[in-house]
Design a protein around this motif. Structure first.
Motif, mmCIF file in Angstrom:
data_model
loop_
_atom_site.group_PDB
_atom_site.id
_atom_site.type_symbol
_atom_site.label_atom_id
_atom_site.label_comp_id
_atom_site.label_asym_id
_atom_site.label_seq_id
_atom_site.Cartn_x
_atom_site.Cartn_y
_atom_site.Cartn_z
ATOM 1 N N VAL A 101 11.808 53.023 47.556
ATOM 2 C CA VAL A 101 11.112 52.333 46.471
ATOM 3 C C VAL A 101 10.486 53.347 45.522
ATOM 4 C CG1 VAL A 101 9.145 50.856 45.917
ATOM 5 C CG2 VAL A 101 10.682 50.218 47.762
ATOM 6 N N GLY A 129 13.036 52.283 43.120
ATOM 7 C CA GLY A 129 12.657 50.883 43.211
ATOM 8 C C GLY A 129 12.649 50.185 41.867
ATOM 9 N N ASP A 130 12.795 48.852 41.892
ATOM 10 C CA ASP A 130 12.779 48.044 40.677
ATOM 11 C C ASP A 130 11.345 47.859 40.195
ATOM 12 O OD1 ASP A 130 15.450 47.823 40.679
ATOM 13 O OD2 ASP A 130 15.551 45.711 41.237
ATOM 14 N N ARG A 182 7.774 47.986 43.245
ATOM 15 C CA ARG A 182 7.563 47.512 44.612
ATOM 16 C C ARG A 182 8.824 46.972 45.274
ATOM 17 N NH1 ARG A 182 2.227 43.782 43.207
ATOM 18 N NH2 ARG A 182 0.927 45.481 42.376
ATOM 19 N N TRP A 183 9.909 46.824 44.539
ATOM 20 C CA TRP A 183 11.059 46.087 45.052
ATOM 21 C C TRP A 183 12.296 46.976 45.210
ATOM 22 C CZ3 TRP A 183 7.543 44.244 41.607
ATOM 23 C CH2 TRP A 183 6.897 43.042 41.942
ATOM 24 N N GLU A 192 16.527 46.314 45.442
ATOM 25 C CA GLU A 192 17.507 45.276 45.138
ATOM 26 C C GLU A 192 18.874 45.662 45.667
ATOM 27 O OE1 GLU A 192 19.262 42.641 41.407
ATOM 28 O OE2 GLU A 192 17.730 44.182 41.059
ATOM 29 N N ARG A 243 16.729 40.652 46.540
ATOM 30 C CA ARG A 243 15.687 41.547 46.045
ATOM 31 C C ARG A 243 14.463 41.319 46.928
ATOM 32 N NH1 ARG A 243 11.816 41.145 41.456
ATOM 33 N NH2 ARG A 243 11.557 43.193 40.489
ATOM 34 N N PHE A 244 13.935 42.375 47.512
ATOM 35 C CA PHE A 244 12.859 42.202 48.474
ATOM 36 C C PHE A 244 11.850 43.341 48.385
ATOM 37 C CE2 PHE A 244 15.963 44.901 50.420
ATOM 38 C CZ PHE A 244 15.264 45.769 51.230
ATOM 39 N N GLN A 245 10.675 43.112 49.010
ATOM 40 C CA GLN A 245 9.614 44.107 49.061
ATOM 41 C C GLN A 245 9.568 44.734 50.456
ATOM 42 O OE1 GLN A 245 6.369 41.485 46.908
ATOM 43 N NE2 GLN A 245 5.620 43.571 47.111
ATOM 44 N N GLN A 283 2.512 52.310 44.750
ATOM 45 C CA GLN A 283 3.490 51.491 44.023
ATOM 46 C C GLN A 283 2.990 50.945 42.674
ATOM 47 O OE1 GLN A 283 4.864 48.564 46.852
ATOM 48 N NE2 GLN A 283 5.945 50.075 48.092
ATOM 49 N N THR A 293 10.041 37.006 50.569
ATOM 50 C CA THR A 293 9.848 38.045 51.584
ATOM 51 C C THR A 293 8.606 37.781 52.412
ATOM 52 O OG1 THR A 293 10.832 39.609 50.011
ATOM 53 C CG2 THR A 293 9.801 40.528 51.980
#
Length: 377
Positions: free
Chosen positions: A98, A102-103, A110-111, A113, A119-121, A167, A353
């Motif tokens: 991340v 990370g996105d 924080r994400w 993909e 798409r998750f944390q 983050q 999530t």
């Protein structure tokens, strides 16, 4: 004539296991969770502006999360203990990913993909991997933990918490840290050691303040006096407390809230969904939800207290105490009793999530309780 002389073994006289015991689920806890999720979908429908797609999407996430819970409940606590280091290392690796690629979303990175899939944390997964790792470490050592064991725990906790805070995500970093701290406290620390650690934490507050982002400092200052910036940093908390207060005792009615339906209330389907609940269902509705949460917490703590192995007891206790902190912090920040830190209301706020992580924790709790029945008394 004795029972053994009749050819009846003592084991055959044991009570036949019920259907719920065979599938390793607690029916009362499961019922309470389903009632909470269904009620939460009703509140979400209003909070999302009657967005049926959002409600259907959240319902599908709940179904997936329930499947995860049932699957995890079938595993033994020994399995979780064995795989705890792998889960921890994988979680830290994803947090590093991340940091690198990370996105971005809403000013935070924080994400992760997986293109075309999800798409998750990763920080949400650490809410389980962290207490699992600390519980696995302490369960193999003499309790109460010695100073060197506490030093190792501090290192295990510090690395991922710092990565999450960068983050930046102060709320999640605090929850991850607390999930592990609860394990340490349940391991049997003396009050003298607890007081010493509390004093050290208090002395570190100035350092924490100096390293906080500007918007995080504004949140704390706004918590102390929201009226200093009513159209800026204080807008969220002013609107949320206005919405809750306008609901009165019985509320304005479902889908009839003015602050939420006219979009004065920010983040009304995620962090501030309690304000929608208070405006539309009033004090009675909020108390009903709080009683439901209290029943879930009490049932979960009762199941955790019955654990007969150290690892299961530490992990299950931490899961339920962290769930309590979730509820306490969200309700506290929306009602103006705590600073805004971005913590969703469990199984009510919109999010995938978080729901999977929470129900996975309840699956582990039920696994620990099922193992209790299999051990000799």
């Amino acid at each position: 004539m004795t029972k053994s002389a009749l050819g009846i073994s003592p084991g055959s006289l044991s009570r036949k296991r019920s259907y719920w015991e065979r599938i390793h689920l607690d029916p009362w806890l499961l019922l309470l969770l389903i009632v909470l999720m269904v009620s939460g979908l009703g509140v979400l429908y209003s909070a999302s502006g009657q967005d049926l797609d959002a409600v259907i999407g959240q319902g599908l996430r709940f179904i997936f999360a329930l499947v995860v819970m049932v699957v995890l409940a079938q595993l033994s606590p020994t399995t979780f203990q064995r795989w705890a280091p792998v889960a921890y290392v994988l979680g830290v690796a994803m947090l590093v990913a991340v940091e690198i690629m990370g996105d971005m979303g809403m000013g935070a990175q924080r994400w992760l993909e997986i293109p075309g899939v999800m798409r998750f944390q990763p920080s949400e997964l650490m809410k389980l991997a962290m207490p699992m790792m600390v519980a696995a470490w302490l369960s193999r050592r003499p309790l109460p933990p010695r100073l060197r064991d506490l030093a190792v725990c501090a290192v295990l906790i510090g690395a991922p918490v710092l990565l999450i805070a960068r983050q930046p995500d102060l709320g999640t970093s605090l929850l991850v840290a607390l999930s592990a701290i609860f394990v340490v406290l349940l391991a049997g620390l003396s009050w003298r050691v607890i007081a010493l650690l509390a004093a050290l934490a208090a002395s570190a507050l100035p350092l924490l303040w100096m390293n906080m982002h500007g918007y995080q400092k504004r949140r704390v200052l706004t918590f102390l006096d929201p009226e200093t910036d009513p159209l800026g940093a204080g807008w969220n908390i002013i609107q949320s407390t206005t919405a809750i207060g306008s609901g009165g005792v019985w509320g304005k009615g479902w889908l009839k809230g003015t602050q939420s339906q006219l979009e004065f209330l920010p983040e009304r389907h995620t962090d501030f969904i309690v304000a929608v609940l208070g405006e539309e269902f009033g004090l009675v509705g909020m108390l009903a939800f709080l009683v439901l949460y209290l029943l879930i917490i009490c049932r979960g703590l009762w199941l955790a207290s019955a654990a007969q192995e150290t690892f299961g007891r530490l992990l299950a206790g931490s899961i339920m105490l962290t769930f309590f902190i979730y509820v306490f912090v969200n309700v506290g920040m929306v009602s103006g009793l705590l600073p805004v830190v971005g913590v969703p209301l469990p199984l009510v706020s919109y999010g995938g999530t978080s729901s999977v992580t929470l129900l996975a924790g309840f699956g582990i709790l039920m696994s620990v309780h099922a193992q209790r029945r299999l051990l000799p008394r």
